[in-house]
Motif scaffolding. Structure first.
Motif, mmCIF file in Angstrom:
data_model
loop_
_atom_site.group_PDB
_atom_site.id
_atom_site.type_symbol
_atom_site.label_atom_id
_atom_site.label_comp_id
_atom_site.label_asym_id
_atom_site.label_seq_id
_atom_site.Cartn_x
_atom_site.Cartn_y
_atom_site.Cartn_z
ATOM 1 N N ASP A 1 3.948 9.512 -9.853
ATOM 2 C CA ASP A 1 3.565 9.347 -11.249
ATOM 3 C C ASP A 1 2.373 10.201 -11.649
ATOM 4 O OD1 ASP A 1 5.555 7.484 -11.364
ATOM 5 O OD2 ASP A 1 4.216 5.746 -11.217
ATOM 6 N N GLY A 2 1.639 10.685 -10.688
ATOM 7 C CA GLY A 2 0.424 11.428 -10.978
ATOM 8 C C GLY A 2 0.685 12.849 -11.445
ATOM 9 N N ASP A 3 -0.163 13.304 -12.374
ATOM 10 C CA ASP A 3 -0.085 14.675 -12.866
ATOM 11 C C ASP A 3 -0.874 15.635 -11.987
ATOM 12 O OD1 ASP A 3 1.396 13.751 -14.985
ATOM 13 O OD2 ASP A 3 -0.342 13.575 -16.324
ATOM 14 N N ASP A 4 -1.787 15.103 -11.232
ATOM 15 C CA ASP A 4 -2.685 15.957 -10.453
ATOM 16 C C ASP A 4 -2.288 16.010 -8.986
ATOM 17 O OD1 ASP A 4 -3.277 13.321 -9.997
ATOM 18 O OD2 ASP A 4 -5.444 13.625 -9.915
ATOM 19 N N PHE A 5 -1.018 16.134 -8.741
ATOM 20 C CA PHE A 5 -0.524 16.200 -7.373
ATOM 21 C C PHE A 5 -1.048 17.449 -6.704
ATOM 22 C CE2 PHE A 5 2.679 17.537 -4.236
ATOM 23 C CZ PHE A 5 2.607 16.451 -3.394
ATOM 24 N N GLN A 6 -1.783 17.259 -5.619
ATOM 25 C CA GLN A 6 -2.328 18.380 -4.867
ATOM 26 C C GLN A 6 -2.063 18.149 -3.393
ATOM 27 O OE1 GLN A 6 -6.442 18.920 -5.694
ATOM 28 N NE2 GLN A 6 -6.159 18.915 -7.913
ATOM 29 N N ILE A 7 -1.783 19.223 -2.690
ATOM 30 C CA ILE A 7 -1.557 19.133 -1.252
ATOM 31 C C ILE A 7 -2.839 19.492 -0.536
ATOM 32 C CG2 ILE A 7 -0.287 20.105 0.677
ATOM 33 C CD1 ILE A 7 2.094 20.381 -1.138
ATOM 34 N N LYS B 1 0.831 -1.213 0.000
ATOM 35 C CA LYS B 1 0.000 0.000 0.000
ATOM 36 C C LYS B 1 0.860 1.256 0.000
ATOM 37 C CE LYS B 1 -3.936 -2.018 2.424
ATOM 38 N NZ LYS B 1 -4.709 -2.026 3.689
ATOM 39 N N ILE B 2 1.929 1.258 0.778
ATOM 40 C CA ILE B 2 2.839 2.415 0.812
ATOM 41 C C ILE B 2 3.466 2.626 -0.549
ATOM 42 C CG2 ILE B 2 5.044 3.245 1.754
ATOM 43 C CD1 ILE B 2 4.188 1.866 4.428
ATOM 44 N N ARG B 3 3.927 1.561 -1.178
ATOM 45 C CA ARG B 3 4.530 1.680 -2.512
ATOM 46 C C ARG B 3 3.520 2.209 -3.518
ATOM 47 N NH1 ARG B 3 7.572 -3.400 -4.450
ATOM 48 N NH2 ARG B 3 8.272 -1.922 -6.010
#
Length: 131
Positions: free
Chosen positions: A125-131, A115-117
């Motif tokens: 890998d995601g383009d929609d990285f949001q904090i 799950k962590i991996r």
């Protein structure tokens, strides 16, 4: 670094086992602390790395450190969990429960690592990285 005199260290760590002095627990703890480890980690390393080559030891050093941290508090957590289960106390626990419980812990740890991996892969890998 240990606070143990050089002459005492010489007696404790003599190359001839017959000439070694008996080491006290506090002395062992001081030596291990100076080496950046503790009794639990030293014991686990000895037991785990029997027969493994040095590169394997170095590669898994952080795994051992993480597991020691995790398992140091495990007995108390299990006692607390047993206290919360109605009708179960420490007197009912049997030594032969160890193997199946160990198997269950290993399975659960492996599941959590996967799950962590997966979470890390989604983040990197995601383009929609949001904090």
């Amino acid at each position: 670094m240990t606070g143990i005199s050089k002459s005492r260290l010489g007696l404790l760590l003599h190359s001839d086992p017959d000439k070694r002095s008996v080491m006290t627990l506090p002395e062992l703890e001081k030596i291990l602390h100076a080496l950046g480890t503790n009794i639990l980690q030293a014991y686990i390393c000895i037991e785990t790395f029997k027969g493994l080559e040095l590169p394997d030891r170095e590669r898994y050093a952080t795994v051992i450190s993480m597991l020691c941290e995790m398992f140091a508090g495990l007995p108390r957590k299990i006692i607390e969990a047993l206290d919360e289960i109605n009708g179960i106390d420490g007197s009912e626990v049997k030594r032969d429960w160890g193997a199946p419980l160990q198997k269950a812990v290993v399975k659960r740890v492996a599941e959590e690592v996967v799950k962590i991996r997966e979470r890390r892969a989604r983040i990197t890998d995601g383009d929609d990285f949001q904090i």
